[in-house]
Structures are given as C-alpha cells and as structure tokens.
Design an enzyme around this catalytic site. Structure first.
Site, PDB file in Angstrom:
ATOM      1  N   GLU A   1       0.802  -1.224   0.000  1.00  6.52           N
ATOM      2  CA  GLU A   1       0.000   0.000   0.000  1.00  6.52           C
ATOM      3  C   GLU A   1       0.835   1.275   0.000  1.00  6.52           C
ATOM      4  O   GLU A   1       0.672   2.163   0.833  1.00  6.52           O
ATOM      5  CB  GLU A   1      -0.981  -0.003   1.179  1.00  6.52           C
TER       6      GLU A   1
ATOM      7  N   GLU B   1      -5.465  -8.486   0.302  1.00  2.00           N
ATOM      8  CA  GLU B   1      -6.266  -8.045   1.440  1.00  2.00           C
ATOM      9  C   GLU B   1      -7.687  -7.788   0.961  1.00  2.00           C
ATOM     10  O   GLU B   1      -7.890  -7.214  -0.102  1.00  2.00           O
ATOM     11  CB  GLU B   1      -5.719  -6.762   2.082  1.00  2.00           C
TER      12      GLU B   1
END
Length: 470
Positions: free
Chosen positions: A166, A369
């Site tokens: 991320e 995720e």
C-alpha cells in the site's frame, strides 16, 4: 451477464490469509530488533500500541497450525526490516534472519505457500531519523540492500515476493503527516518507485521467484453523471491507482497527472537513468488490497485544500485519502452499504476493479487483502458467531469467480486477516480474523486462539476450491 455459467476457480488457486509483522508479531525490542516508524508513531487515543501485538513472534507455530487446519494454501506475511538489519543499512542480524527461516519452514511443513511482503509500513526509525527516510535518495540503496539479504536468504524457499504494501496509502495520506510539503511527498514516492523497480530487477537476477507490487487499488465511481464528476473520477483513478501501477508495470508516469504536478511546481525531481531503471524492474504479477470502491465529485482547489486540512486534523482517513484539491474529493456512495466503521461493502466494485486491472496491465492478479473489520463478541462458551463476516467474504468470493468468468487471470485470494491483529486506526477492537485472539486494547488476558464460525466456513471454501460457499 447473469445468463452465463460461472467458471470454477483454477486448479491450484491460492486460498489463504494475510498479516503484517508490526501488527501481529510483538517482540518489538527482542532479539536485536530496533524500533520502526510504526513503533514511534502517534497511537490513536483509546487504542493499543504494537509492542505486544498478538505475540505471533513467539506463537507462530500455533498460528500456522491453525491455518493448516483451515486448509490454507498460502499465508501472506511481512518481514520486519529492522529485525533483519537493525541499523537499516548495516550489519545483518542472524537471529532475525533465522526467525523468518523458521516461519517459512513451518509453512512448508503443512504445504502452505509463503507469500512474503518485503515492506509493510515499517521503515526502520533510524533511517527516518538519519536523513528523513524515503524523502532522501539514500533510502533507495538501503531498501535494495535489505532486499538483497532477503533474496539471498529466502529466495530458494519463497515463490512469491511482494515489494511495498500500500505505497499509495503511505504517500497520499501519511505523506501529509510525515512531510508536510507536497513536493517532498511526491519526491518520496518517486524514491519508493525506484527502490521497488530495482528490487524487482534484483529478485529476477538472484532468484527464480516471482515478484510484484502490492498497492491498495479500487475502482473510482463518479458521484453524478456530470462531465466534471466523470473527469474527476478519471483524475482520481490516475492519482489513486495508476500513479503507483503505471511506473511499476510500464516504467512511465500517468501523463495528465504528471503534467498537472509540473504545472503546480510539485513534480518530483527525476534524475538521468531513473526512468530507465523503472523500465528494467518489471513485475511478474500484481497483488492488490481491496476494501470497497471509491466515489468522488469534482472539488475546486480552494474548497479541496480546506477539506483536506480538516480531514487530516480530524484523522478522517477516507476523506483525507480521497481528496485532492483541484481534482476530486471522496463522497459517500448512496448505493453502497457500510460497516460500523464506515467502510463500504461493494463486491461488484471488486469485480470492476479486477477487470480494470486485467484489461490495463494483463498481468496475473492476486488479492492480498479484503475483509470485514468490526468488533466481535466472544460468548461465555468461547464462540464467535460472525455471520456478517461470512456473508461479506461470500459476496466478494462470488465477485472473484464472476471476474474469472469474465476472463481475468486471478490466482489467489488472501483475506485480511488470517487472525485478529492490531488495526492501524482502531486497535484490536476492529477485528478481521478467522481466528479470535483473546485480548483487549489494554488487557492482554491469555491471548488464547479461538476458532470463529468463519474459520469453519472458510475451511469448506478452501477444501472445495471455492465451490462450497454455503
């Protein structure tokens, strides 16, 4: 396209779960590990820090055995940079190196494929103190040297490496907190992209493993059908998604966005050889995290700057993340359902995101995720009835199957998270796992591992290769 017969998940599909070192390991100052930036950052009021986590560092064998019981085919976890190289760029810590050998070997013992994230929000604090971390080009070499150690030690045991988790979350939201001025933010981002490219090239040079980026990616909807909102959605897609994947895959920046940065005087300094280095470091696949599609409207520079400052001040994560003055700002999608923490539930958006990624980049995809983070209740007889989590995952797995039927090459689904861990913004109270960990924010209790209802449901999913979702 409801008339079609859905394709089955491909043979060998990687069903599993995810974690990150700083959110689960604990042992923050044991066996030579030094503090990372997550250890020294301000902790939201009323939530725990990461010093103990769920004690996965000492209990990883128990945790991996539970994953094996669930039928996991893979386990995505991260390596702590400051556990491997406590000074950030100096001597290697043999105890830290051995720990991850032990974790990888334990996975292999049960036939679980380790999917290893090299960097998950945990820059060694010493590098931040020494020269400002990613804001300085020295951090590129430090990261590449750290990756070299990981490839040397684990490259023969690990088939899949992820570079940076991320990056867009770190840069877009945390960048304003860490650096303040916008030009430094995009300079730090450029250094991360360069470091990632060099790490991917090094992985291919040193190992037979595959490697890819792991940003948080989502489809962006316009709030209305107005031309301004549609353009805002296009711009936010460049800002939120393509700014982090185009350089990784194509070795280029999105043209319109970079011109806009240049016109405003905030574009990063790009040295001779930088873009060539980006083109040399190509990924084998794209890993991405998905929690719901974004919805935006156009916002002027004046209004956007005010709203952005207010969001950062109030720690309003989503508004701060998805607001960019003069481009677009996040708005609530009136067609979406939301969790108690304000996270959108949008499985169709996952299908849209998968198709957009596949059609633009044509690289294999893995979801690293996706999950439902809410408080769970432990009953007196030590049960956790989390039908809401089962329903959430069922809808998103169906969306994955629909995308596969659309022609998307998806090879894994690894929800967040394998077990309860410390959420970045809401502590242990916001739980995602299949496995309940018996601790509260400030009362460690016995940290007993307890199988939730979703544990048994996901075991059927793994055993049936996604065919049994009931």
């Amino acid at each position: 396209m409801d008339y079609r017969t859905l394709k089955p998940f491909p043979e060998g599909f990687l069903w599993g779960g995810s974690s990150s070192a700083y959110q689960c390991e604990g042992a923050w100052d044991e066996d030579g590990r030094t503090p990372a930036v997550c250890d020294t950052a301000e902790i939201p009021e009323g939530t725990t820090d990461y010093k103990v986590g769920i004690d996965h560092y000492h209990r990883f064998k128990e945790d991996i055995a539970l994953m094996a019981e669930m039928g996991f085919k893979e386990f995505r976890f991260s390596i702590s940079w400051s556990r491997i190289i406590p000074t950030g760029d100096g001597e290697v810590n043999p105890i830290g190196v051995q720990h991850y050998h032990d974790v990888i070997d334990e996975c292999h013992k049960y036939g679980i494929e380790p999917v290893v994230t090299l960097y998950h929000f945990d820059l060694p604090q010493c590098l931040q103190d020494r020269y400002g971390g990613w804001a300085d080009r020295q951090c590129i070499d430090a990261f590449v040297n750290y990756c070299r150690v990981c490839f040397k030690e684990y490259g023969s045991k690990v088939k899949y490496f992820l570079t940076i988790n991320e990056q867009n979350m770190m840069v877009i939201y945390q960048g304003y907190r860490d650096y303040g001025d916008e030009k430094t933010i995009w300079q730090a981002n450029h250094h991360m992209l360069l470091a990632q490219a060099k790490a991917m090239a090094l992985c291919h040079e040193m190992t037979d493993a595959k490697i890819g980026p792991a940003p948080n990616i989502t489809a962006i909807y316009p709030a209305t059908s107005s031309p301004a909102d549609n353009l805002a959605a296009m711009d936010m897609d460049q800002f939120r998604n393509r700014l982090f994947l185009d350089p990784a895959v194509f070795g280029t920046y999105p043209e319109a966005l970079m011109q806009w940065f240049t016109d405003r005087g905030v574009a990063p300094e790009i040295l001779d050889g930088d873009m060539e280095a980006m083109k040399n470091g190509h990924p084998d696949f794209i890993a991405f995290n998905y929690y719901g599609a974004g919805c935006v409207r156009y916002v002027s520079t004046e209004e956007g700057e005010k709203l952005k400052a207010e969001a950062v001040e109030k720690k309003d994560f989503m508004t701060g993340l998805m607001t960019y003055p003069g481009l677009a700002m996040n708005v609530k999608n009136t067609n979406a359902v939301y969790t108690s923490y304000g996270m959108g539930i949008d499985p169709i958006g996952l299908r849209v995101t998968l198709r957009q990624l596949w059609e633009r980049y044509h690289l294999p995809l893995i979801i690293t995720e996706n999950g439902c983070g809410v408080p769970d209740t432990l009953t007196e007889d030590e049960k956790v009835h989390d039908d809401y989590r089962i329903d959430y995952l069922r809808q998103h797995i169906k969306a994955c199957q629909e995308a596969i039927t659309d022609g998307v090459e998806l090879f894994g689904y690894s929800p967040w998270s394998a077990f309860d861990l410390i959420s970045t913004h809401q502590g242990i109270t916001k739980r995602y796992g299949f496995i309940y960990v018996n601790r509260d924010e400030f009362d460690l209790k016995d940290m007993k591992r307890i199988r939730k209802d979703s544990f048994y449901w996901f075991r059927k999913v793994c055993e049936s290769n996604g065919a049994d979702l009931d």
